[in-house]
Design a protein around this motif. Sequence first.
Motif, PDB file in Angstrom:
ATOM      1  N   TYR A  94     -18.047 -30.086  -2.636  1.00 28.17           N
ATOM      2  CA  TYR A  94     -18.873 -31.242  -2.310  1.00 28.17           C
ATOM      3  C   TYR A  94     -20.310 -30.770  -2.184  1.00 28.17           C
ATOM      4  CZ  TYR A  94     -17.843 -29.448   2.429  1.00 28.17           C
ATOM      5  OH  TYR A  94     -17.674 -28.659   3.524  1.00 28.17           O
ATOM      6  N   GLY A  95     -21.217 -31.698  -1.915  1.00 29.63           N
ATOM      7  CA  GLY A  95     -22.629 -31.362  -1.828  1.00 29.63           C
ATOM      8  C   GLY A  95     -23.033 -30.933  -0.435  1.00 29.63           C
TER       9      GLY A  95
ATOM     10  N   HIS B 110     -19.288 -36.217   1.623  1.00 29.96           N
ATOM     11  CA  HIS B 110     -19.221 -37.447   0.832  1.00 29.96           C
ATOM     12  C   HIS B 110     -20.082 -37.374  -0.431  1.00 29.96           C
ATOM     13  CE1 HIS B 110     -22.777 -38.007   3.442  1.00 29.96           C
ATOM     14  NE2 HIS B 110     -23.263 -38.724   2.440  1.00 29.96           N
ATOM     15  N   GLN B 111     -20.758 -36.234  -0.665  1.00 30.73           N
ATOM     16  CA  GLN B 111     -21.615 -36.080  -1.842  1.00 30.73           C
ATOM     17  C   GLN B 111     -20.957 -35.141  -2.851  1.00 30.73           C
ATOM     18  OE1 GLN B 111     -24.947 -34.932   0.993  1.00 30.73           O
ATOM     19  NE2 GLN B 111     -26.150 -35.832  -0.679  1.00 30.73           N
ATOM     20  N   ARG B 112     -20.887 -35.577  -4.109  1.00 32.79           N
ATOM     21  CA  ARG B 112     -20.388 -34.702  -5.166  1.00 32.79           C
ATOM     22  C   ARG B 112     -21.489 -33.733  -5.596  1.00 32.79           C
ATOM     23  NH1 ARG B 112     -17.804 -38.825  -9.446  1.00 32.79           N
ATOM     24  NH2 ARG B 112     -19.797 -39.854  -9.030  1.00 32.79           N
ATOM     25  N   ALA B 113     -21.101 -32.562  -6.096  1.00 26.50           N
ATOM     26  CA  ALA B 113     -22.111 -31.558  -6.445  1.00 26.50           C
ATOM     27  C   ALA B 113     -21.558 -30.571  -7.460  1.00 26.50           C
ATOM     28  CB  ALA B 113     -22.571 -30.810  -5.191  1.00 26.50           C
TER      29      ALA B 113
END
Length: 726
Positions: free
Chosen positions: A431-432, A436-439
């Motif tokens: 995750y980022g 909750h953030q994709r990376a």
Amino acid sequence: MKEGKPVRIAVLASGGGSNLQAIIDACASGRVNGEVSLAVSSLGKAGALERAAKAGIRAEALPLKNSPSPEAHDAALTELCRGADLVCLAGWMLKLGPKFLSAFKGRILNIHPALLPAFGGKGFYGMRVHEAVIAAGVRLSGCTVHFVTEDYDSGPIIIQRSVPVFPDDTPGALAARVNAAELEAYPAAVSLFCDGLLELKDGRVLVKQAPAPGRARRALISLSDKSGAVDFARALTARGVEVVSTSGTYKLLKEAGLPVRPLESLTGFPEILDGRVKTLQPAVHGGILYRRDRAAHAEQLFRHGIEPIDIVAVNLYPFEKTAAKARAWSEELIEDIDIGGVALLRASAKNCASVTVLTDPADYPRVLDALDANAGRVPEALNRELAVKAFEVTSAYDAAIAGKLGGEPLSCEFFPSRMKAPLNKICDLRYGENPHQRAALYSKNPGLPFEQLGGKELSYNNILDAYGTWQAVNEFDAPACVIFKHVTPCGLGTGANIREAFERAWNTDPLSAFGGIIAVNRTFDRGMAEFLAKRFVEVICAPEFEEEAAKLLSRKPNLRLLKWEALPKGRLMFRSLGDEVLVSEDDEKLLGDKWEVPTVKKPTKAEEEALRLAWAACKYVRSNAIVLSDRHQTVAIGAGQMSRVDSVFMAGRKLGLYLKDNPKPEVMVMASDAFFPFPDALEEGVKLGATAVIQPGGSVKDAEVIAAADRLGVSMVLTGMRHFRH
């Protein structure tokens, strides 16, 4: 391939049988929808008969001298071949009789070792043809596959393949090149016949449009990185796909025992100019760009003897790797600019409705699975995905070339009107910055400047901290250790050896070091590993790890060990704002030419050593930054406060915690990453015990701040260089 029962083929051959073998192999691989059921020789013994017997094919000798008359021989041959759907002459040394010609009209093919109608007819056979070609001084020769009629070498032409004739050629050398062309031309013509794609009209051969979508028949493989090439080519061959390849890749596949064709057999032209021209040929790009849904395209390919290419696997010369060590415009660099490979990728990607393009060995299994699941063809959806990937590769490649040759982005000499920053995807991240953030992680280079030796995958925040820690520790020539937490140092130490430096860095703020990122600029040893065995840290960065240390730390599955190499100089730093990007030079300088002491009191030698260490640490602390240190280590760090005086207060609280477990430093100084706008931060620092201060200067109230330093009896150094870190 045309559905239905394989076409039964009889081959009449009087010689060694190389063309017979080519047809046998093409049938066995599935490239030809046929089976050789009979081989006949006009001689009592022939290599062709031995090849047939070895392949389990009925082999018969039918010499003319054993027949009472030519008519009887004609009848016997006709009867022997009864049941064949196609007859192929491959070095047959007798003229066919009327009975045979009538029985198999429109179903007899012959191959002739020249470009008919030149050098054909009675008396033109074997080495005589090549001698005549050389004597005539022509520049091109080749082979012709044609339908057989009553007259020698006069039937409608199906396929021709050309080869060059060199000024110093010998008949034997020319014969070898022509034979290589024959071995691919004859199976190609037989395949067209067996698929029902040949039509005789007004004495000419027309090719019908192939049924669409057809299965993949031919792959061109031309690789710089040959990882997985042999297994991929072997798998394609097993699926009936003919493999054509260029020089180095051809040699690799041939040595692996695969039935690979050299590119020259497809183009009729050798690679020239030291390999600069290999695939830049109409025979290659026509085969790739041919639209299978257009009958006119099929007719043009047939007319020009161009064979369709359905799969293209290409990766490019390693320009970026060469660019990292070679100067711009050097011969080494220029020769590593791939031209033909880029053209192949773009052509294949453009025609992805029919052609599969591969740039990454990781995609080989996906294509093989797709061939298996879709009757030998790759779905257009996957082709489109791979086409986009190919365009990404060529775009990044061109940008890297322009960047190196034009001074961007590999140089910081200027900021161009167009910024090209090609990025290679290294990996997806869990995750980022938050779950909750994709990376994902990308690089301008093919790989990363570190090797992960152990532990679970790195997180987004791990990577940010690891890079910052590694940059910071490399500010020092002496053994040094830096500990980061949330992209700012929480401890820094130097020493006579790396163990001493490590202990000093840890002692700065053990509480914040929990879950931190550690970097050392010397080999990480067993003693440090034993110290950390019962303590939690996320990442350790080092140029090397002792074997015993790495083994001990491997027992902690969540601990990542990163073996780093030196980071290059002259990098541009990019910070995304969404649709906009800020670009700046890297902050590589620690100090400029200025080291001004405007105060009455001058720093002692011990204080100056401490000031230099504090200034180096301060460069990597989030603004507003305050660092308290002695000669060998930081003792307190105040970071990231909106007011500079608040950063001093934070450092004071950290100092109180430090002094609970450590003696008071003999010398303690204070560093500030930017100027003091008011004397308050200076005054609070002196209250904590700082006897010397280092700061950039440049405030409109510098005189007031300097006067305060004189009043407080401390020395002050102005560097003229700010180190904001946001």
